[in-house]
Design a protein around this motif. Sequence first.
Motif, PDB file in Angstrom:
ATOM      1  N   ARG A  89      44.662 -32.658 -16.739  1.00 32.95           N
ATOM      2  CA  ARG A  89      44.642 -31.248 -17.173  1.00 32.95           C
ATOM      3  C   ARG A  89      45.076 -31.166 -18.819  1.00 32.95           C
ATOM      4  O   ARG A  89      44.317 -30.410 -19.502  1.00 32.95           O
ATOM      5  CB  ARG A  89      45.594 -30.398 -16.431  1.00 32.95           C
ATOM      6  CG  ARG A  89      45.425 -28.694 -16.685  1.00 32.95           C
ATOM      7  CD  ARG A  89      46.209 -27.904 -15.730  1.00 32.95           C
ATOM      8  NE  ARG A  89      47.706 -28.346 -16.015  1.00 32.95           N
ATOM      9  CZ  ARG A  89      48.528 -28.344 -15.309  1.00 32.95           C
ATOM     10  NH1 ARG A  89      48.515 -28.791 -13.829  1.00 32.95           N
ATOM     11  NH2 ARG A  89      49.850 -28.879 -15.658  1.00 32.95           N
ATOM     12  N   GLU A  90      46.046 -31.861 -19.209  1.00 34.04           N
ATOM     13  CA  GLU A  90      46.580 -31.603 -20.468  1.00 34.04           C
ATOM     14  C   GLU A  90      46.148 -32.588 -21.561  1.00 34.04           C
ATOM     15  O   GLU A  90      46.053 -32.228 -22.723  1.00 34.04           O
ATOM     16  CB  GLU A  90      48.239 -31.957 -20.542  1.00 34.04           C
ATOM     17  CG  GLU A  90      48.807 -30.918 -19.278  1.00 34.04           C
ATOM     18  CD  GLU A  90      49.457 -29.889 -19.816  1.00 34.04           C
ATOM     19  OE1 GLU A  90      49.666 -29.767 -21.051  1.00 34.04           O
ATOM     20  OE2 GLU A  90      49.795 -28.773 -19.003  1.00 34.04           O
ATOM     21  N   VAL A  91      45.366 -33.888 -21.133  1.00 37.44           N
ATOM     22  CA  VAL A  91      44.879 -34.565 -22.070  1.00 37.44           C
ATOM     23  C   VAL A  91      43.368 -34.866 -22.087  1.00 37.44           C
ATOM     24  O   VAL A  91      42.890 -35.323 -21.253  1.00 37.44           O
ATOM     25  CB  VAL A  91      45.661 -36.082 -22.068  1.00 37.44           C
ATOM     26  CG1 VAL A  91      45.249 -36.955 -23.302  1.00 37.44           C
ATOM     27  CG2 VAL A  91      47.035 -35.998 -21.733  1.00 37.44           C
ATOM     28  N   PRO A  92      42.723 -33.993 -22.988  1.00 39.92           N
ATOM     29  CA  PRO A  92      41.427 -34.005 -22.949  1.00 39.92           C
ATOM     30  C   PRO A  92      40.719 -35.191 -23.558  1.00 39.92           C
ATOM     31  O   PRO A  92      39.635 -35.516 -22.946  1.00 39.92           O
ATOM     32  CB  PRO A  92      41.161 -32.646 -23.982  1.00 39.92           C
ATOM     33  CG  PRO A  92      42.144 -32.471 -24.767  1.00 39.92           C
ATOM     34  CD  PRO A  92      43.318 -33.227 -23.942  1.00 39.92           C
ATOM     35  N   VAL A  97      41.571 -40.415 -14.896  1.00 39.10           N
ATOM     36  CA  VAL A  97      43.105 -40.907 -14.770  1.00 39.10           C
ATOM     37  C   VAL A  97      43.140 -40.932 -13.200  1.00 39.10           C
ATOM     38  O   VAL A  97      42.750 -40.411 -12.329  1.00 39.10           O
ATOM     39  CB  VAL A  97      44.015 -39.391 -14.989  1.00 39.10           C
ATOM     40  CG1 VAL A  97      45.419 -39.587 -14.469  1.00 39.10           C
ATOM     41  CG2 VAL A  97      43.616 -38.929 -16.544  1.00 39.10           C
ATOM     42  N   ALA A  98      43.460 -42.138 -12.947  1.00 38.51           N
ATOM     43  CA  ALA A  98      43.484 -42.709 -11.457  1.00 38.51           C
ATOM     44  C   ALA A  98      45.006 -43.091 -11.182  1.00 38.51           C
ATOM     45  O   ALA A  98      45.595 -43.971 -11.996  1.00 38.51           O
ATOM     46  CB  ALA A  98      42.544 -44.014 -11.271  1.00 38.51           C
ATOM     47  N   ASP A 232      45.301 -44.623 -30.120  1.00 35.08           N
ATOM     48  CA  ASP A 232      46.867 -44.535 -30.558  1.00 35.08           C
ATOM     49  C   ASP A 232      47.005 -42.942 -30.381  1.00 35.08           C
ATOM     50  O   ASP A 232      48.129 -42.618 -29.952  1.00 35.08           O
ATOM     51  CB  ASP A 232      46.997 -44.926 -32.028  1.00 35.08           C
ATOM     52  CG  ASP A 232      46.649 -46.334 -32.096  1.00 35.08           C
ATOM     53  OD1 ASP A 232      46.893 -47.139 -31.197  1.00 35.08           O
ATOM     54  OD2 ASP A 232      46.164 -46.731 -33.067  1.00 35.08           O
ATOM     55  N   ARG A 233      46.157 -42.069 -30.902  1.00 36.80           N
ATOM     56  CA  ARG A 233      46.422 -40.658 -30.439  1.00 36.80           C
ATOM     57  C   ARG A 233      46.422 -40.129 -29.011  1.00 36.80           C
ATOM     58  O   ARG A 233      47.342 -39.352 -28.673  1.00 36.80           O
ATOM     59  CB  ARG A 233      45.195 -39.746 -31.027  1.00 36.80           C
ATOM     60  CG  ARG A 233      45.122 -39.871 -32.811  1.00 36.80           C
ATOM     61  CD  ARG A 233      45.782 -38.680 -33.358  1.00 36.80           C
ATOM     62  NE  ARG A 233      45.315 -37.501 -32.726  1.00 36.80           N
ATOM     63  CZ  ARG A 233      44.152 -36.998 -33.261  1.00 36.80           C
ATOM     64  NH1 ARG A 233      43.325 -37.808 -34.182  1.00 36.80           N
ATOM     65  NH2 ARG A 233      43.559 -35.827 -32.723  1.00 36.80           N
ATOM     66  N   THR A 234      45.761 -40.891 -28.454  1.00 37.68           N
ATOM     67  CA  THR A 234      45.708 -40.738 -26.967  1.00 37.68           C
ATOM     68  C   THR A 234      47.001 -41.162 -26.441  1.00 37.68           C
ATOM     69  O   THR A 234      47.755 -40.566 -25.564  1.00 37.68           O
ATOM     70  CB  THR A 234      44.514 -41.515 -26.089  1.00 37.68           C
ATOM     71  OG1 THR A 234      43.349 -40.888 -26.707  1.00 37.68           O
ATOM     72  CG2 THR A 234      44.308 -41.115 -24.617  1.00 37.68           C
TER      73      THR A 234
END
Lengths: 401, 280
Positions: A89-92, A97-98, A232-234
């Motif tokens: 939900r929060e990291v576009p 995501v597994a 890196d941002r992710t």
Amino acid sequence: MLGNSLLLAIREIRRNVLRSFLTILGIVIGVAAVIVMVTLGQGATAQVKTQIESLGSNLLIVRPGQRMGPGMSADAARFTLADVTALRREVPSLAAVAPGTSQSMTAIVGNENWSTTVTGTDNAYLLARNWTLAAGRAFKDGELRAGKAVCIIGATVRKELFGAQNPIDQRVRLKNLSCEIVGLLQDKGQSSMGMDQDDLVLMPIRTVQRRIKGDQDVDVIYLSVRAGRSMDRTIADVERLLRERRHIGPFDEDDFSVRDMREITNMLAGTTTVLTSLLGAVASVSLLVGGIGIMNIMLVSVTERTREIGIRLAIGAREDEVLLQFLVEAVVLSSFGGLLGILLALGTSLLLAGMLGVPFILDGGIIALAFLFSAAVGIVFGWVPARRAARLDPIEALRHE
Amino acid sequence: MHPEATTGAGPAAQRAGTDAEHRAVAAAPGSPLIELRGVTKVYGSGSAAMHALRGIDLTIGAGEMVAVMGPSGSGKSTAMNILGCLDTPSAGSYRFRGLDVDAMSRDQRALLRRHALGFVFQGFNLLARTTALENVELPLIYHRLPAAERRGRARAALAAVGLTGWEQHTPAELSGGQQQRVAIARALVTDPDVVLADEPTGNLDSARSREIMDLLRAMNREHGITVVMITHEPDMAAYAGRIVHFLDGLVACEAAPVADSAAAHAGADTGAPAPGTGRR
């Protein structure tokens, strides 16, 4: 003057074809060895990189605990499916995501049994880890929600349990759980670390949690970063979110780790690069030996041709002309050796690349370098014999038997 | 040659190209071709010193044919090496066309040899495993002539010594007489002022020797090339216009050759022998 020296050198080499060939053999082998080593090394590096990319090059792996060492993660809290939902939900910038929770188990079909790893996850796993289905289907939403006993198997498990038979809709027994096979994964082969990537069974995570492990834990979260988004941002976003959810104070260390596949890529590629340079360096020793071989033969040649040099001096050759002639002869010899070496290297590399299953990657730079180096060997090792020839006393030289 | 360039001739002369090379070895007007004055040559030093030449005075004019005779150790080979600019005198002066050879550098002497001198040796000194044509071409390579001209002149020189048809043979495939004729062609091909022959017939039988001497004399008479040769045999010396006797490092006496059968025989026959006649 250079043209004349070239003419004389080629005449001389032609007069002594066998000896000229033997003289340059050292250079031929040296140049060939260097190019083959570097070509195969670069092929191996490229292969390692492709293999790691098949794992998912934009893959992040999040585990609880800071270190990978055994026991170190024992006191860190596991993730939960709520963490997975929050990340989605929060990291576009995340494409997939597994969750993952794994258990080693013995899979049994009829009389066959095979020890493998069962991983509880969902369909995002296929995306995050770059899996495609060879047959069958992915999990249905209902199966995932309800924790049904269905599974997707890897190529190795299929081979061990079913041989060439179609495994789809067959049942496999894992402990006391009878599980329906709905899908078969496309094989990936060995990983660069030597592990069989195809030795796995995938199941809905709720099935594993409830019916096999009996807990609510998520051992590991696989993340796939969207193409074009900053890695890196992710990672920073993921870390911030997880610190918040796990109530880590601003001065406390993370009790989880986010690992980036680029690290592994670089490490393995670095290893093969070091190995390539090392082998190349060993091979270049043979270039040096080849150069000494040329010097040796040139010295013998000068002694043997003393009378000829005397004749040349008597009919009016200047010192620098004799010097140039012998130098050019050495350079022509060594360059020719370099050319033969390059041809030999191309043939050998192609052959070996085919035999070793390594991609054949031709590097023009190393070929040019090897050629220039072979010519330089001629200059360096031809210098002493050429100077000796040029400084001969014509009277002594003419008397020489 | 290039009389206008005499001021530039000498040790400091330019050697950038072939023209400059010619200028460097151009004659001073009015000088004899070869002039030795008080030339001595000493090998070793102190009590072990060996005096090969003890003070030679010798003048040879352009167009002469001179025979040098003398017993072994009389210094005639040493004198030839000095005349050929292969060696320098210990004392005394050697002037070639008025140029001071003693003051020349090693490279300048090489250029003098290249443009003005030709050599014929007792042992032929041809390049082994190299065709007659390539052997004759060799001096022209240092003249930096284009390949076609080089080959043409070499063929002409071989034809002049009667070896048409033998161009592609290596020395091993030629008889002694033929090899010496190749060597003469090599000396001739640059059109030198002087040909220096050190016992040119020393390794040949008398019939071959006469052929070689006929060739040398034809070169001398028809091309005006000065010939200086060492010989042991009076028969061969008789071909020369002048005989210089060496003894113990000095010129013992000079004489005109006695007219004998060899000279008479040679005078009748100046044509080159037909190809292949020299073959053993």
